[in-house]
Scaffold this motif. Structure first.
Motif, short mmCIF file in Angstrom:
data_model
loop_
_atom_site.label_atom_id
_atom_site.label_comp_id
_atom_site.label_asym_id
_atom_site.label_seq_id
_atom_site.Cartn_x
_atom_site.Cartn_y
_atom_site.Cartn_z
N THR A 4 8.26 -9.66 20.36
CA THR A 4 8.16 -9.50 18.91
C THR A 4 7.74 -8.08 18.56
OG1 THR A 4 5.87 -10.28 18.89
CG2 THR A 4 7.58 -11.93 18.50
N LEU A 5 8.17 -7.64 17.37
CA LEU A 5 7.82 -6.33 16.83
C LEU A 5 7.48 -6.50 15.36
CD1 LEU A 5 10.70 -4.01 18.10
CD2 LEU A 5 8.32 -3.91 18.80
N ASN A 6 6.46 -5.80 14.89
CA ASN A 6 6.17 -5.76 13.46
C ASN A 6 6.90 -4.58 12.87
OD1 ASN A 6 4.40 -8.00 13.29
ND2 ASN A 6 2.79 -6.79 14.24
N LEU A 7 7.79 -4.86 11.93
CA LEU A 7 8.61 -3.83 11.32
C LEU A 7 8.54 -3.93 9.81
CD1 LEU A 7 11.70 -4.25 13.66
CD2 LEU A 7 10.04 -2.38 13.73
N LYS A 8 8.79 -2.81 9.14
CA LYS A 8 8.79 -2.76 7.69
C LYS A 8 10.22 -2.60 7.18
CE LYS A 8 4.23 -0.71 7.49
NZ LYS A 8 3.46 0.48 7.17
N LYS A 9 10.43 -3.01 5.95
CA LYS A 9 11.74 -2.85 5.31
C LYS A 9 12.14 -1.37 5.38
CE LYS A 9 14.22 -3.65 1.02
NZ LYS A 9 14.17 -4.22 -0.33
N GLY A 10 13.35 -1.12 5.84
CA GLY A 10 13.85 0.25 5.97
C GLY A 10 13.62 0.88 7.33
N ASP A 11 12.76 0.26 8.17
CA ASP A 11 12.57 0.78 9.53
C ASP A 11 13.90 0.72 10.28
OD1 ASP A 11 9.88 1.27 9.23
OD2 ASP A 11 9.21 -0.43 10.44
N GLU A 12 14.08 1.69 11.17
CA GLU A 12 15.28 1.73 11.99
C GLU A 12 14.91 1.45 13.44
OE1 GLU A 12 17.32 5.44 11.35
OE2 GLU A 12 17.54 5.06 9.22
N LEU A 13 15.68 0.57 14.07
CA LEU A 13 15.45 0.19 15.45
C LEU A 13 16.67 0.62 16.27
CD1 LEU A 13 13.51 -1.38 17.34
CD2 LEU A 13 14.85 -3.43 16.83
N SER A 14 16.45 1.57 17.17
CA SER A 14 17.52 2.06 18.04
C SER A 14 17.64 1.12 19.24
CB SER A 14 17.18 3.47 18.51
OG SER A 14 18.03 3.88 19.55
N LEU A 49 19.80 -0.48 14.13
CA LEU A 49 19.66 -1.57 13.16
C LEU A 49 18.66 -1.14 12.10
CD1 LEU A 49 19.27 -4.48 15.73
CD2 LEU A 49 21.36 -3.78 14.54
N VAL A 50 18.95 -1.44 10.83
CA VAL A 50 18.04 -1.13 9.73
C VAL A 50 17.44 -2.44 9.22
CG1 VAL A 50 17.82 -0.10 7.44
CG2 VAL A 50 19.40 0.91 9.10
N CYS A 51 16.12 -2.52 9.23
CA CYS A 51 15.42 -3.74 8.83
C CYS A 51 15.57 -3.99 7.34
CB CYS A 51 13.95 -3.65 9.20
SG CYS A 51 13.71 -3.51 10.97
N LYS A 52 15.94 -5.21 6.98
CA LYS A 52 16.17 -5.58 5.59
C LYS A 52 14.91 -6.07 4.90
CE LYS A 52 20.92 -6.85 6.57
NZ LYS A 52 21.92 -7.92 6.59
N GLU A 53 13.89 -6.43 5.70
CA GLU A 53 12.64 -6.93 5.12
C GLU A 53 11.49 -6.63 6.07
OE1 GLU A 53 12.43 -11.53 5.98
OE2 GLU A 53 14.47 -11.03 5.33
N SER A 54 10.29 -6.61 5.55
CA SER A 54 9.10 -6.40 6.36
C SER A 54 8.68 -7.71 7.02
CB SER A 54 7.94 -5.90 5.50
OG SER A 54 8.24 -4.64 4.94
N GLY A 55 8.12 -7.60 8.24
CA GLY A 55 7.63 -8.80 8.91
C GLY A 55 7.70 -8.69 10.42
N THR A 56 7.47 -9.80 11.06
CA THR A 56 7.54 -9.88 12.51
C THR A 56 8.95 -10.27 12.93
OG1 THR A 56 5.21 -10.56 12.62
CG2 THR A 56 6.56 -11.01 14.55
N TYR A 57 9.55 -9.41 13.73
CA TYR A 57 10.91 -9.64 14.22
C TYR A 57 10.86 -10.10 15.67
CZ TYR A 57 13.15 -7.46 10.19
OH TYR A 57 13.61 -7.18 8.93
N THR A 58 11.71 -11.06 15.99
CA THR A 58 11.84 -11.54 17.36
C THR A 58 13.09 -10.94 17.97
OG1 THR A 58 10.74 -13.62 16.84
CG2 THR A 58 12.09 -13.59 18.83
#
Length: 76
Positions: A4-14, A49-58
Motif C-alpha cells: 500500500t501507498l498513501n497518495l494524494k490527488k494529482g500525485d504521479e506514480l512512475s 499513473l496520475v492519482c485521481k483521488e487522495s487515499g491509500t492505494y493498493t
C-alpha cells in the motif's frame, strides 16, 4: 503480493518493469475507488499513473512463471 501507498490527488506514480520471462498482472487501486490501472505486463515497459483521488492505494502483483522486477516511484 500486495503493498500500500498513501497518495494524494494529482500525485504521479512512475512504473518501470523489467520482465525477462512469463507475465505479471498488476492492479493499482484506491481502497474504495475506481482502479487506476489493471493490466498484464509481458515485456519491459515504463509508464506514469496520475492519482485521481487522495487515499491509500493498493498495488497488487501476481505472476505467472514470471522473472524480473517492477519498480514504483512517486514522482510528484
Amino acid at each position: 503480493e500486495k503493498e500500500t501507498l498513501n497518495l494524494k490527488k494529482g500525485d504521479e506514480l512512475s512504473v518501470k518493469t523489467e520482465i525477462s520471462e512469463g507475465e505479471v498482472s498488476l492492479i493499482v487501486a484506491p481502497k474504495d475507488g475506481e482502479k487506476l490501472y489493471r493490466g498484464t505486463l509481458v515485456q519491459n515497459e515504463s509508464f506514469t499513473l496520475v492519482c485521481k483521488e487522495s487515499g491509500t492505494y493498493t498495488i497488487e502483483i501476481t505472476g505467472n512463471g514470471a522473472k524480473g522486477k517492477l519498480v514504483f516511484e512517486k514522482v510528484k
